[in-house]
Design a protein around this motif. Structure first.
Motif, PDB file in Angstrom:
ATOM      1  N   GLU A   1      58.734  55.339  -5.287  1.00 63.40           N
ATOM      2  CA  GLU A   1      58.233  54.395  -4.277  1.00 63.40           C
ATOM      3  C   GLU A   1      57.151  55.030  -3.412  1.00 63.40           C
ATOM      4  O   GLU A   1      56.661  54.415  -2.474  1.00 63.40           O
TER       5      GLU A   1
ATOM      6  N   GLY B   1      62.683  50.870   7.478  1.00 61.14           N
ATOM      7  CA  GLY B   1      62.027  50.014   6.499  1.00 61.14           C
ATOM      8  C   GLY B   1      61.157  50.773   5.510  1.00 61.14           C
ATOM      9  O   GLY B   1      60.175  50.246   5.006  1.00 61.14           O
TER      10      GLY B   1
ATOM     11  N   THR C   1      62.110  51.960   2.596  1.00 63.33           N
ATOM     12  CA  THR C   1      62.502  51.762   1.205  1.00 63.33           C
ATOM     13  C   THR C   1      63.166  50.404   1.048  1.00 63.33           C
ATOM     14  O   THR C   1      63.738  49.878   2.008  1.00 63.33           O
ATOM     15  N   GLN C   2      63.102  49.901  -0.158  1.00 61.68           N
ATOM     16  CA  GLN C   2      63.803  48.666  -0.500  1.00 61.68           C
ATOM     17  C   GLN C   2      65.118  48.985  -1.213  1.00 61.68           C
ATOM     18  O   GLN C   2      65.876  48.084  -1.545  1.00 61.68           O
TER      19      GLN C   2
END
Length: 117
Positions: free
Chosen positions: A28, A85, A87-88
């Motif tokens: 990511e 926020g 990373t998902q």
């Protein structure tokens, strides 16, 4: 790898989980905090392993105390990644395990320190 110590087994399994998270976070393109997570998350098990070879009760307590502190640091990085926020990824399972490791290691350290008195 077969380890005869439950906390050693658990901290080793957690280190493997952290390594996998590091790979996913790197994919990511999150590099700074993921490296911190990798360092602290794998250090927990390393210090537990060191404690198993302690030369004294005091040395054992000191190594387990470091492992406990590393678990707290790991929990911090996981919280920061999630709440910031960055990373998902669902870091909930890793955060839960980090919390449990903190609790277990804190109990071990308190018992070890009480046995020094």
């Amino acid at each position: 790898m077969k380890i005869e110590n439950p906390i050693a087994e658990r901290s080793f399994a957690f280190a493997l989980q952290v390594v996998e998270l590091y790979k996913l976070l790197s994919a990511e393109r999150e590099f700074v905090l993921s490296k911190q997570l990798l360092r602290s998350g794998t250090s927990i098990g390393a210090n537990v392993a060191e404690a198993s070879a302690a030369i004294s009760k005091r040395d054992f307590a000191a190594k387990m105390s470091i492992a406990s502190k590393e678990a707290r640091e790991t929990r911090y990085w996981l919280q920061l990644l999630t709440q910031g926020g960055l990373t998902q990824l669902d870091l909930g399972p890793a955060l839960n395990e980090a919390n449990q490791l903190v609790n277990i290691l804190t109990a071990i350290v308190k018992t070890a320190q009480a046995n020094l008195l």
